[in-house]
Enzyme design. Sequence first.
Site, PDB file in Angstrom:
ATOM      1  N   ASP A  74       0.819  -1.215   0.000  1.00 27.02           N
ATOM      2  CA  ASP A  74       0.000   0.000   0.000  1.00 27.02           C
ATOM      3  C   ASP A  74       0.853   1.266   0.000  1.00 27.02           C
ATOM      4  OD1 ASP A  74      -2.679  -1.006   0.011  1.00 27.02           O
ATOM      5  OD2 ASP A  74      -2.302  -1.751   2.041  1.00 27.02           O
ATOM      6  N   TYR A 118       6.693 -10.124   6.713  1.00 32.14           N
ATOM      7  CA  TYR A 118       6.558  -8.683   6.911  1.00 32.14           C
ATOM      8  C   TYR A 118       7.157  -8.305   8.262  1.00 32.14           C
ATOM      9  CZ  TYR A 118       3.511  -7.442   2.981  1.00 32.14           C
ATOM     10  OH  TYR A 118       3.009  -7.180   1.735  1.00 32.14           O
TER      11      TYR A 118
END
Lengths: 251, 251
Positions: free
Chosen positions: A58, A116
């Site tokens: 994003d 992540y």
Amino acid sequence: MMEDKTEKNIRLTIAYDGTGYYGWQRQPDKKTIQGIIEEKIGTMVGDKVLLIASGRTDAGVHALNQVANFKASSNITPYSFFKGLNSLLPDSILIKEARYMPATFHSRYDAKSKIYEYRVYADKLESPFLRHYAWHISRSLDLKPMKECMEIIRGIHDFSVFCSDGDNKNENIRTMLNTDIITRGPNWLYFVFEADGFLRHMVRNIVGAIIMAGLSDISVDYFKDILESKYRKKAGVKAPPGGLYLKHVKY
Amino acid sequence: MMEDKTEKNIRLTIAYDGTGYYGWQRQPDKKTIQGIIEEKIGTMVGDKVLLIASGRTDAGVHALNQVANFKASSNITPYSFFKGLNSLLPDSILIKEARYMPATFHSRYDAKSKIYEYRVYADKLESPFLRHYAWHISRSLDLKPMKECMEIIRGIHDFSVFCSDGDNKNENIRTMLNTDIITRGPNWLYFVFEADGFLRHMVRNIVGAIIMAGLSDISVDYFKDILESKYRKKAGVKAPPGGLYLKHVKY
């Protein structure tokens, strides 16, 4: 001299500072990572290419080792792509590696798991240098409940409650293969997540809830309830994008 | 109720990310650190103020602990300036402390010494996250000649050769009180300089020459010649602004 113009499948490992970009995915008239790399590959090969990543990131989210591949009928070597793209791309994007792959390799479908990392900077005063690179928490954080939450999410769960796509009717079951909290010095907390797949905003929503537990705003039991309830509203705050880094993709 | 409206002298300790600013010094129609802080103090006290710093920093140069003071006839407490300015200022500028000082205190004249830190990131590949915060060196650096150069500049010297103001007829003798190279992990070098005063671009020109010695592009003897020659052309490259941090001001 004959040129070898058969179609090649080329895999890139990419690091980028997501600050100022509208995320990975190409969008008309917007500065995106995919858009700008596709443009520069296009400049090199003289044709339009499609760059497939392991997954989107994003706006404002960073990558340490994003993986993407593209196919091109060109005799440009991977090393020349590595050198050429790094000279054409802005300094906020780095090609770390380029190499040939078999024709069947697909960055997204073939990914076995992704890791992540979410970086939290805990200090009374916010650092002017970290505003795009970490989530600043000024109140005191308790490590124990956060570690317990990180254990609770391990394994197979329906992560719907941590997904930002409210009307998503898809399958939201994912396997969280591993989690960890790494401390670096007195101020840094790195939350690490390895899963076979991630839903939209999943890490940021999980970190938001775990920080609430670390601040004693919610209990560990309540965190467990959130995960099991599947009601998104209970999940609380979403951690800001700048703290999130796509660290590694496993194949 | 009577208000205490005698003139106060208020000292600020300030950290800032110099990226995107035209340096410390106020300039018409340009985004500068002094300009924006003066504007926000003005908003709080309802009057124009003059903010005096320990010294200017150039465009793109950072500060960990810049010191500045201003005088205002206001009953706003230092703590209220601390809270109020931090809420008004952009995230790239942080007021770390505000406190009353005697009327005679002057941030520039009273500074006994200043400490600058220059950060070098040594790695084959440039990091997309450090492009505004360090000087990236991809070739191999030898620590020994750099340490020798850092010793050579200690003490009292005419630093004209490292000053960017070519037509500067002023006194260019400064006392380098201390120097150090701090290594952090395999990739980081912090060059630390403490002096009673610094000339324009002095640290960046010194670091540029020392890196040349670290790369074996010049010898330590040649570096010594540069310092003693006072011919600026011999000094070579100027290190980029993003690696430079005003670390501390001693009074």
